[in-house]
Design a protein around this motif. Structure first.
Motif, PDB file in Angstrom:
ATOM      1  N   LYS A 279       0.821  -1.212   0.000  1.00  0.00           N
ATOM      2  CA  LYS A 279       0.000   0.000   0.000  1.00  0.00           C
ATOM      3  C   LYS A 279       0.855   1.263   0.000  1.00  0.00           C
ATOM      4  O   LYS A 279       0.438   2.308  -0.516  1.00  0.00           O
ATOM      5  N   THR A 280       2.052   1.185   0.570  1.00  0.00           N
ATOM      6  CA  THR A 280       2.929   2.355   0.679  1.00  0.00           C
ATOM      7  C   THR A 280       3.879   2.493  -0.503  1.00  0.00           C
ATOM      8  O   THR A 280       4.598   3.487  -0.603  1.00  0.00           O
ATOM      9  N   ALA A 281       3.907   1.517  -1.391  1.00  0.00           N
ATOM     10  CA  ALA A 281       4.827   1.555  -2.528  1.00  0.00           C
ATOM     11  C   ALA A 281       4.469   2.712  -3.457  1.00  0.00           C
ATOM     12  O   ALA A 281       3.289   2.951  -3.734  1.00  0.00           O
ATOM     13  N   PRO A 282       5.458   3.448  -3.950  1.00  0.00           N
ATOM     14  CA  PRO A 282       5.184   4.561  -4.873  1.00  0.00           C
ATOM     15  C   PRO A 282       4.336   4.165  -6.071  1.00  0.00           C
ATOM     16  O   PRO A 282       3.483   4.939  -6.516  1.00  0.00           O
ATOM     17  N   ILE A 283       4.530   2.954  -6.578  1.00  0.00           N
ATOM     18  CA  ILE A 283       3.774   2.520  -7.753  1.00  0.00           C
ATOM     19  C   ILE A 283       2.286   2.355  -7.437  1.00  0.00           C
ATOM     20  O   ILE A 283       1.444   2.351  -8.330  1.00  0.00           O
ATOM     21  N   ASN A 284       1.958   2.251  -6.145  1.00  0.00           N
ATOM     22  CA  ASN A 284       0.562   2.119  -5.721  1.00  0.00           C
ATOM     23  C   ASN A 284       0.001   3.409  -5.133  1.00  0.00           C
ATOM     24  O   ASN A 284      -1.101   3.411  -4.567  1.00  0.00           O
ATOM     25  N   SER A 285       0.727   4.499  -5.280  1.00  0.00           N
ATOM     26  CA  SER A 285       0.331   5.749  -4.620  1.00  0.00           C
ATOM     27  C   SER A 285      -0.998   6.303  -5.123  1.00  0.00           C
ATOM     28  O   SER A 285      -1.680   7.035  -4.396  1.00  0.00           O
ATOM     29  N   ASN A 286      -1.380   5.957  -6.345  1.00  0.00           N
ATOM     30  CA  ASN A 286      -2.629   6.484  -6.906  1.00  0.00           C
ATOM     31  C   ASN A 286      -3.790   5.497  -6.843  1.00  0.00           C
ATOM     32  O   ASN A 286      -4.849   5.754  -7.419  1.00  0.00           O
ATOM     33  N   LEU A 287      -3.604   4.384  -6.156  1.00  0.00           N
ATOM     34  CA  LEU A 287      -4.705   3.423  -6.028  1.00  0.00           C
ATOM     35  C   LEU A 287      -5.841   4.024  -5.206  1.00  0.00           C
ATOM     36  O   LEU A 287      -5.607   4.705  -4.207  1.00  0.00           O
ATOM     37  N   ILE A 288      -7.061   3.765  -5.628  1.00  0.00           N
ATOM     38  CA  ILE A 288      -8.236   4.217  -4.886  1.00  0.00           C
ATOM     39  C   ILE A 288      -9.207   3.053  -4.734  1.00  0.00           C
ATOM     40  O   ILE A 288      -9.130   2.065  -5.465  1.00  0.00           O
ATOM     41  N   GLY A 289     -10.116   3.176  -3.777  1.00  0.00           N
ATOM     42  CA  GLY A 289     -11.141   2.161  -3.576  1.00  0.00           C
ATOM     43  C   GLY A 289     -10.997   1.374  -2.290  1.00  0.00           C
ATOM     44  O   GLY A 289     -11.790   0.467  -2.020  1.00  0.00           O
ATOM     45  N   TYR A 290      -9.993   1.729  -1.480  1.00  0.00           N
ATOM     46  CA  TYR A 290      -9.799   1.008  -0.217  1.00  0.00           C
ATOM     47  C   TYR A 290     -11.051   1.067   0.658  1.00  0.00           C
ATOM     48  O   TYR A 290     -11.426   0.076   1.294  1.00  0.00           O
ATOM     49  N   ASP A 291     -11.684   2.233   0.686  1.00  0.00           N
ATOM     50  CA  ASP A 291     -12.852   2.398   1.549  1.00  0.00           C
ATOM     51  C   ASP A 291     -14.022   1.534   1.091  1.00  0.00           C
ATOM     52  O   ASP A 291     -14.832   1.081   1.915  1.00  0.00           O
ATOM     53  N   VAL A 292     -14.113   1.275  -0.216  1.00  0.00           N
ATOM     54  CA  VAL A 292     -15.190   0.426  -0.731  1.00  0.00           C
ATOM     55  C   VAL A 292     -15.047  -0.992  -0.185  1.00  0.00           C
ATOM     56  O   VAL A 292     -16.020  -1.594   0.289  1.00  0.00           O
ATOM     57  N   VAL A 293     -13.836  -1.511  -0.237  1.00  0.00           N
ATOM     58  CA  VAL A 293     -13.588  -2.861   0.268  1.00  0.00           C
ATOM     59  C   VAL A 293     -13.791  -2.907   1.784  1.00  0.00           C
ATOM     60  O   VAL A 293     -14.402  -3.848   2.310  1.00  0.00           O
TER      61      VAL A 293
END
Length: 225
Positions: free
Chosen positions: A34-48
């Motif tokens: 989750k903290t990796a720079p390549i994942n910095s723009n991921l969204i949708g955590y709150d949905v899960v």
């Protein structure tokens, strides 16, 4: 809805490609995926998280976060007029998550075909499967910093990547000026049908309007065309 739906589809890919579909991308903590720079723009955590909380209230300890993420990505595809598929459940959630694993394993937008084939092969995926999975970019977006090197000072012989459609390159330069650009600006990868999960991503590539090197190279290389 488009941004969130596309985000959930992308999150599933980023989860499955690293340690398998185990929801390890959802784990909090220092140096997790989750903290990796390549994942910095991921969204949708709150949905899960919200779905997990609702399910736990009804049948605690039965449905995993990895199953919920898989269902959410499938349903997001359907919401965007894509074709659904049967999702088999009973996945187990992973307990280990490593930022370096995400950085080292996920394919980059600068990859050429050879690098892409090698990356997907390590996951047991064929060239055909790679091209099919790349089609999810039909609802994807890109940020200027991920393709800026294609627009300016591309090589010693070409200022701009010659594989980009000339008029499209000019539009991208307006959106992403060389001197200073908006790092949060989102450019749609499919310029034909915005927000629909269809096959027009591949038509875009045939018009040499692939946003990333990794996209356009799929069409330009005969082995994946």
């Amino acid at each position: 809805m488009l941004k969130l739906a596309a985000g959930l589809i992308r999150m599933l890919f980023h989860d499955c490609f690293v340690e398998g579909c185990d929801a390890s991308v959802l784990l909090d903590g220092n140096d997790t995926e989750k903290t990796a720079p390549i994942n910095s723009n991921l969204i949708g955590y709150d949905v899960v998280d919200d779905a997990k909380q609702a399910v736990e209230a009804i049948c605690p300890g039965v449905v995993s976060c990895s199953d919920i993420l898989a269902y959410a990505a499938r349903d997001s595809t359907v919401k965007l007029n894509g074709t659904g598929w049967t999702v088999q459940g009973r996945r187990r959630d992973g307990l280990f998550s490593c930022a370096d694993a995400a950085e080292n394993e996920l394919p980059l937008p600068t990859f050429n075909v050879s690098q892409l084939i090698e990356s997907f092969a390590r996951r047991g995926l064929s060239k055909t499967q790679m091209v099919i999975l790349s089609g999810s970019h039909t609802v994807g977006v890109g940020h200027c910093d991920k393709f800026i090197e294609r627009l300016y000072n591309f090589s010693a012989t070409h200022f701009t990547d010659p594989s980009i459609n000339a008029s499209y390159a000019q539009q991208l330069k307006k959106d992403c000026p060389q001197a200073i650009f908006n790092t949060t600006l989102e450019i749609f990868m499919d310029t034909i049908t915005l927000g629909e999960f269809d096959a027009n991503y591949y038509k875009v590539l045939s018009e040499h309007k692939g946003l990333f090197t990794s996209d356009q190279s799929l069409f330009d290389d005969r082995s994946t065309r």
